[in-house]
Design a protein around this motif. Structure first.
Motif, PDB file in Angstrom:
ATOM      1  N   THR A  34       2.885  -1.154  -2.655  1.00 45.23           N
ATOM      2  CA  THR A  34       2.786  -1.490  -4.078  1.00 45.23           C
ATOM      3  C   THR A  34       3.499  -2.810  -4.373  1.00 45.23           C
ATOM      4  O   THR A  34       2.969  -3.694  -5.065  1.00 45.23           O
ATOM      5  CB  THR A  34       3.383  -0.372  -4.918  1.00 45.23           C
ATOM      6  OG1 THR A  34       2.686   0.859  -4.650  1.00 45.23           O
ATOM      7  CG2 THR A  34       3.285  -0.707  -6.409  1.00 45.23           C
ATOM      8  N   VAL A  35       4.719  -2.953  -3.862  1.00 45.84           N
ATOM      9  CA  VAL A  35       5.480  -4.203  -4.085  1.00 45.84           C
ATOM     10  C   VAL A  35       4.764  -5.387  -3.456  1.00 45.84           C
ATOM     11  O   VAL A  35       4.688  -6.476  -4.037  1.00 45.84           O
ATOM     12  CB  VAL A  35       6.909  -4.049  -3.534  1.00 45.84           C
ATOM     13  CG1 VAL A  35       7.646  -5.384  -3.568  1.00 45.84           C
ATOM     14  CG2 VAL A  35       7.675  -2.991  -4.319  1.00 45.84           C
ATOM     15  N   ASP A  37       1.547  -5.746  -2.932  1.00 50.26           N
ATOM     16  CA  ASP A  37       0.375  -6.118  -3.723  1.00 50.26           C
ATOM     17  C   ASP A  37       0.770  -6.888  -4.987  1.00 50.26           C
ATOM     18  O   ASP A  37       0.106  -7.856  -5.379  1.00 50.26           O
ATOM     19  CB  ASP A  37      -0.414  -4.844  -4.102  1.00 50.26           C
ATOM     20  CG  ASP A  37      -1.032  -4.170  -2.880  1.00 50.26           C
ATOM     21  OD1 ASP A  37      -1.173  -4.871  -1.850  1.00 50.26           O
ATOM     22  OD2 ASP A  37      -1.374  -2.977  -2.968  1.00 50.26           O
ATOM     23  N   GLU A  38       1.865  -6.416  -5.627  1.00 53.95           N
ATOM     24  CA  GLU A  38       2.302  -7.117  -6.835  1.00 53.95           C
ATOM     25  C   GLU A  38       2.763  -8.546  -6.514  1.00 53.95           C
ATOM     26  O   GLU A  38       2.464  -9.492  -7.247  1.00 53.95           O
ATOM     27  CB  GLU A  38       3.436  -6.325  -7.511  1.00 53.95           C
ATOM     28  CG  GLU A  38       2.974  -5.008  -8.119  1.00 53.95           C
ATOM     29  CD  GLU A  38       4.116  -4.260  -8.782  1.00 53.95           C
ATOM     30  OE1 GLU A  38       5.265  -4.775  -8.694  1.00 53.95           O
ATOM     31  OE2 GLU A  38       3.873  -3.215  -9.396  1.00 53.95           O
ATOM     32  N   GLU A  41      -0.234 -10.717  -5.939  1.00 45.64           N
ATOM     33  CA  GLU A  41      -0.883 -11.121  -7.172  1.00 45.64           C
ATOM     34  C   GLU A  41      -0.098 -12.237  -7.881  1.00 45.64           C
ATOM     35  O   GLU A  41      -0.674 -13.194  -8.417  1.00 45.64           O
ATOM     36  CB  GLU A  41      -1.032  -9.905  -8.097  1.00 45.64           C
ATOM     37  CG  GLU A  41      -2.036  -8.871  -7.597  1.00 45.64           C
ATOM     38  CD  GLU A  41      -2.109  -7.686  -8.519  1.00 45.64           C
ATOM     39  OE1 GLU A  41      -1.376  -7.700  -9.535  1.00 45.64           O
ATOM     40  OE2 GLU A  41      -2.903  -6.760  -8.242  1.00 45.64           O
ATOM     41  N   ASN A  42       1.230 -12.076  -7.876  1.00 46.89           N
ATOM     42  CA  ASN A  42       2.045 -13.110  -8.529  1.00 46.89           C
ATOM     43  C   ASN A  42       1.930 -14.465  -7.819  1.00 46.89           C
ATOM     44  O   ASN A  42       1.839 -15.523  -8.462  1.00 46.89           O
ATOM     45  CB  ASN A  42       3.512 -12.689  -8.575  1.00 46.89           C
ATOM     46  CG  ASN A  42       3.738 -11.501  -9.498  1.00 46.89           C
ATOM     47  OD1 ASN A  42       2.958 -11.292 -10.430  1.00 46.89           O
ATOM     48  ND2 ASN A  42       4.798 -10.734  -9.256  1.00 46.89           N
TER      49      ASN A  42
END
Length: 265
Positions: A34-35, A37-38, A41-42
């Motif tokens: 999850t981290v 992927d975030e 994206e950033n």
């Protein structure tokens, strides 16, 4: 069945612990993904910024110009509002060797006269005060070293004092011919005290033209001479010998000294 119960009773704690570890590992893997992927994206958002996005607090209509596109500022050149025409140009500086010297004195000091530093005064010739006065010519053609001072006191480098300068000093090379400044008769041709060799010519108006520093005189007292006739050659003026080589010219009317520049026609 009894064996399964015994196994579960004996191994139950270990199985529970194992299940907790598996659950924790699964949760950790999910959290890491999850981290990741975030962050991805950033990072993608930073690498590809939205051209229409604006910073907080900045007007959306404000256009930001890249630094390399800043227009170069130039000082405007405005012509002068008023131009001056026909401005006279300064005379060129005198050449080397033509330096001026201090004015020498020839008369006695005047207590009422003002004091000034010696200078090379290029006095312009003034017209004769009377049209009936006889014509005269400049005895030599050198520049003026020291002009007639009138009542003003000037410093005499040779004598080391201040006194009036009653004539004009013309720069002249030693040995140069000295012509008579006027028509007249010779009243002196020889030494005259501190002035050294002197030739004096009296014109028809009664003025005496004294040329001090005339060596090897070619005339004698009583001779009649014409303007331009050679009187002798340039020598030395004894009381002005510290000055540059020159000829000292005086004009006397009785006991009064006149400005030689004002006596020439």
């Amino acid at each position: 069945m009894e064996q399964l119960k015994r196994f579960l009773r004996d191994k139950g704690f270990a199985l529970a612990l194992l299940a907790c570890l598996v659950a924790a590992a699964a949760a950790g893997v999910w959290a890491v993904r999850t981290v990741r992927d975030e962050l991805k994206e950033n990072l993608d958002g930073l690498n590809e910024p939205d051209s229409t996005s604006t910073l907080p607090g900045i007007d959306e209509d404000l256009t930001i110009i890249p630094e390399e596109e800043y227009p170069e500022w130039q000082q405007p050149t405005t012509p002068a509002a008023n131009s001056v025409a026909n401005v006279p140009k300064a005379d060129p500086a005198p050449k080397a060797g033509s330096s001026t010297s201090s004015a020498a004195s020839s008369g006695q000091a005047s207590g009422s006269g003002s004091v000034r530093e010696p200078s090379a005064l290029q006095g312009a010739s003034s017209p004769a005060s009377s049209s009936a006065a006889p014509a005269s010519t400049q005895p030599v053609f050198g520049r003026v070293l020291n002009a007639y001072s009138g009542d003003e006191l000037v410093y005499n480098k040779t004598l080391g004092d201040w006194r009036t300068h009653n004539g004009i000093d013309y720069a002249a090379r030693e040995g140069e011919a000295v012509p008579s400044p006027v028509d007249g008769s010779v009243v002196l041709a020889g030494a005259d005290g501190s002035w050294g060799p002197v030739v004096a010519v009296k014109d028809s108006a009664g003025r005496v033209w004294r040329l001090c520093g005339v060596a090897s005189p070619k005339v004698k007292e009583g001779d009649t001479v014409s303007a331009g006739q050679v009187l002798g050659t340039v020598g030395s003026v004894s009381c002005e010998c510290a000055e540059e080589s020159h000829l000292h010219l005086e004009v006397k009317q009785g006991d009064s000294y006149l400005d030689p520049a004002a006596c020439r026609n």
